[in-house]
Design a protein around this motif. Sequence first.
Motif, PDB file in Angstrom:
ATOM      1  N   ILE A  11      -6.301   0.991 -15.920  1.00  0.00           N
ATOM      2  CA  ILE A  11      -5.096  -0.839 -16.011  1.00  0.00           C
ATOM      3  C   ILE A  11      -4.148  -0.489 -15.581  1.00  0.00           C
ATOM      4  CG2 ILE A  11      -4.982  -2.618 -17.447  1.00  0.00           C
ATOM      5  CD1 ILE A  11      -7.321  -2.034 -18.724  1.00  0.00           C
ATOM      6  N   TYR A  12      -3.190   0.362 -16.105  1.00  0.00           N
ATOM      7  CA  TYR A  12      -2.116   0.812 -15.951  1.00  0.00           C
ATOM      8  C   TYR A  12      -1.537   0.616 -14.423  1.00  0.00           C
ATOM      9  CZ  TYR A  12       2.944   2.322 -15.657  1.00  0.00           C
ATOM     10  OH  TYR A  12       4.290   2.438 -15.356  1.00  0.00           O
ATOM     11  N   LEU A  13      -2.327   1.724 -14.350  1.00  0.00           N
ATOM     12  CA  LEU A  13      -2.204   2.593 -12.683  1.00  0.00           C
ATOM     13  C   LEU A  13      -2.592   1.590 -11.824  1.00  0.00           C
ATOM     14  CD1 LEU A  13      -3.654   6.226 -12.492  1.00  0.00           C
ATOM     15  CD2 LEU A  13      -1.882   5.348 -12.531  1.00  0.00           C
ATOM     16  N   PRO A  41       3.878   0.511  -7.046  1.00  0.00           N
ATOM     17  CA  PRO A  41       3.357   1.254  -6.236  1.00  0.00           C
ATOM     18  C   PRO A  41       5.194   2.061  -6.084  1.00  0.00           C
ATOM     19  CG  PRO A  41       3.119  -0.454  -5.293  1.00  0.00           C
ATOM     20  CD  PRO A  41       3.420  -0.970  -6.500  1.00  0.00           C
ATOM     21  N   SER A  42       4.559   3.561  -6.474  1.00  0.00           N
ATOM     22  CA  SER A  42       6.327   4.107  -6.511  1.00  0.00           C
ATOM     23  C   SER A  42       6.091   5.814  -6.033  1.00  0.00           C
ATOM     24  CB  SER A  42       6.573   4.121  -7.861  1.00  0.00           C
ATOM     25  OG  SER A  42       6.201   5.044  -8.749  1.00  0.00           O
ATOM     26  N   ARG A  43       7.128   6.633  -5.685  1.00  0.00           N
ATOM     27  CA  ARG A  43       6.559   7.779  -5.618  1.00  0.00           C
ATOM     28  C   ARG A  43       5.659   8.903  -6.860  1.00  0.00           C
ATOM     29  NH1 ARG A  43      10.621  10.559  -2.023  1.00  0.00           N
ATOM     30  NH2 ARG A  43      10.127   9.070  -0.414  1.00  0.00           N
ATOM     31  N   THR A  44       5.693   7.923  -7.233  1.00  0.00           N
ATOM     32  CA  THR A  44       5.517   8.905  -9.035  1.00  0.00           C
ATOM     33  C   THR A  44       4.331   8.385  -9.840  1.00  0.00           C
ATOM     34  OG1 THR A  44       7.985   8.120 -10.257  1.00  0.00           O
ATOM     35  CG2 THR A  44       6.307   9.849 -12.018  1.00  0.00           C
ATOM     36  N   ARG A  45       4.099   6.634  -8.581  1.00  0.00           N
ATOM     37  CA  ARG A  45       2.621   6.847  -9.263  1.00  0.00           C
ATOM     38  C   ARG A  45       1.620   7.133  -8.568  1.00  0.00           C
ATOM     39  NH1 ARG A  45      -0.435   0.866  -7.572  1.00  0.00           N
ATOM     40  NH2 ARG A  45      -0.525   1.859  -5.708  1.00  0.00           N
ATOM     41  N   ASP A  46       1.451   7.647  -7.401  1.00  0.00           N
ATOM     42  CA  ASP A  46       1.170   8.247  -5.865  1.00  0.00           C
ATOM     43  C   ASP A  46       0.509   9.384  -6.520  1.00  0.00           C
ATOM     44  OD1 ASP A  46       1.508   6.412  -4.902  1.00  0.00           O
ATOM     45  OD2 ASP A  46       2.319   6.836  -3.474  1.00  0.00           O
ATOM     46  N   PHE A  47       2.207  10.475  -7.046  1.00  0.00           N
ATOM     47  CA  PHE A  47       1.897  11.607  -7.398  1.00  0.00           C
ATOM     48  C   PHE A  47       0.823  11.417  -8.337  1.00  0.00           C
ATOM     49  CE2 PHE A  47       3.713  15.240 -10.329  1.00  0.00           C
ATOM     50  CZ  PHE A  47       3.173  16.155  -9.751  1.00  0.00           C
ATOM     51  N   VAL A  48       1.409  10.922  -9.414  1.00  0.00           N
ATOM     52  CA  VAL A  48       0.196  10.963 -11.085  1.00  0.00           C
ATOM     53  C   VAL A  48      -1.563  10.317 -10.534  1.00  0.00           C
ATOM     54  CG1 VAL A  48      -0.864   9.523 -13.065  1.00  0.00           C
ATOM     55  CG2 VAL A  48       1.679   9.931 -12.421  1.00  0.00           C
ATOM     56  N   GLN A  49      -1.488  10.046  -9.607  1.00  0.00           N
ATOM     57  CA  GLN A  49      -2.328   9.605  -8.508  1.00  0.00           C
ATOM     58  C   GLN A  49      -3.718  10.431  -8.444  1.00  0.00           C
ATOM     59  OE1 GLN A  49      -4.438   5.547  -8.933  1.00  0.00           O
ATOM     60  NE2 GLN A  49      -5.685   7.286  -8.662  1.00  0.00           N
ATOM     61  N   ALA A  50      -2.593  11.102  -7.384  1.00  0.00           N
ATOM     62  CA  ALA A  50      -3.526  12.728  -6.473  1.00  0.00           C
ATOM     63  C   ALA A  50      -3.680  13.427  -7.243  1.00  0.00           C
ATOM     64  CB  ALA A  50      -1.647  12.974  -5.639  1.00  0.00           C
TER      65      ALA A  50
END
Lengths: 289, 350
Positions: free
Chosen positions: A96-98, A104-113
């Motif tokens: 839910i958070y993601l 959208p941010s670089r940090t989120r993409d990093f966590v997602q990957a």
Amino acid sequence: MTPSPFSSVSAGRKFKDKFVHALCLTAVLVGIAFLVVVIVGGIRDGLPRLSLDFLRNPPNPRRPEQAGVFVAMMGSLWVVGLTLLIAVPVGVAAAIYLEEIARPSRTRDFVQANIANLAGVPSIVYGLLGLAVFVRAMQVGTNLLAAGLTMAVLVLPTVILVTQEALRMVPRSIREASLALGGTPWQTLIRQTLPTSIGTILTGIIFAAARAIGETAPLIVVGAVGFIVKSPSNLTDSYTVLPLQIYSWSSDPKKSFQINASAAIFVLIVVLTAMNLTAIVLRNKLQRR
Amino acid sequence: MKAFQLACLSVVALGSLGLIGCGGPAADSTTSTSATGGSTTAPKGDPNLKGTISVDGSSTVFKASEAVAADFMLAFPGVNVEVSFSGTGGGFKKFGAGETDISNASRPIKQDEIDAAKANNIDFFEVPIGYDGLTVVVHPENTWATQLTVVELKKIWEPTSTVKSWKDVRPGFPDVPIKLYGPGTSSGTFDYFTKVIVGKEKSMRTDFQASEDDNVILTGVAGDKGAIGYFGLAYYEENKDKLTAVAIDNGNGPVAPSKETVTDLSYQPLSRPEFMYVKAEAYARPEVKAFVEFFLGTEGQAIVSEVGYVPFETATYDRIRKMFESGKTGSIFQDSTGKPVEAVLEAAGF
């Protein structure tokens, strides 16, 4: 007679269609065939043991005819239950958070990957992680709690990814309608988005549970026991699980233990099937609403 | 309605826990009734003895350990013995970290394992529990191959073996087709045999009749003049009339397998002692002491022999008990490969 718009379809394309059809059917049948072999094999070889006593008795290395899977089954249910109890709230909240909260941010993409990567890490690595972090560093000990925590970490990526996918499938229009009618983002999430996606989320939870019940390697590392006659009754108890019991029996030189292993394999498949069926029924019910 | 859907989500999430909730309390009663219900020997131990003993280590010793534990729990229903099989090395890792009470081992403890234990202030008793001896058997009418060298055995069993007939084994042997029988690849016996005969663990030609059931190997070899197979000495001793045991020549002349030659370790390389390492701190607990005594006592020895090992002479068990009484901890078998257990104990003054 007006020509049908499909009459121009050539014989070649029809053949291709049929061919792909047959190919896909074969693919399905191959999968089912293996399942049938396992089930039939389990029934055929394990038949002498398949009785109510087999479900009720603890293992018995001296008298294999009196041995049963009760302790292993209880261990498996405890481990799966604990795993879901930890992984589902954490996993759904993370998704839910993601998906809904984080910008959208670089940090989120990093966590997602990284989450996507974690889903592919071999299970033995989670076992070693569990041993180092839960069993040793956090001093949990080699008990059910350590098993539940380790397995929760193992299935967490699956739960997160599937929940995210489910949330993404909710039509934009539903969210916008809710917001337009004056609903807060929180109300939109709780009353619209989550209920709409719950069917798919459940599927993810089934995957997680099925994986947790079939895993053996990480549990051996965090201290599942090979031979134990007492069922666990609380979080600090030792335990064994069905796959480990099957392994232990099938590696015994005596024929009578191999029969036990076959019977236990059958029991494991029945438990898995029952779990999946329950979840499918529940999911269909929820999706029809 | 939405509340209902959320409730459903949580119901499924907790579903398996709910199942456990029903199963938990029933668990204890069912377990205890069936455990005692299956008993053929009347409980004779101290019923008030309570506690949990955690055992881990060698998967070879697991079978013996598990069987002894099962009978021990019938005699001492209050005690809970948990046995695992992480392997000798894996067991020592846990033992050195203080996570187990007893570590089973199919070899003596190594120096770095002792150091790891010492670093965590873990002191231990070293308990030999019996010998593991393998017997190579042939058909009674096979009069030529009553003695074989280790090199010849290797020639027969190695993965690159071209032996099809007995005449390929040694010049002068008759031209009788050779048929191979042995335990399956998942057994510890297979591991051990391949390690000492072929020279590499789990490495063997694949065209042999594999069975985890010793009886299948027995009937196979007893029914074929050209057959050869191997299994535990105890099983051979019970079936001496149907088969011939091959004397093994390890470079010092042929030695036939027997309780004596296994016990004095002259039957090489197919015999070795098995061990149990008991944490000193745990041995101070009455239930652990009772378990070790049970293992070394009459019941334990009978089981050790039943699972295919050769138990020690009474005098050796007396020496082991003497070692316990003296409070001697640490390893005396560490550098004793090839020496009989009796002699090592005697040299250490027990």
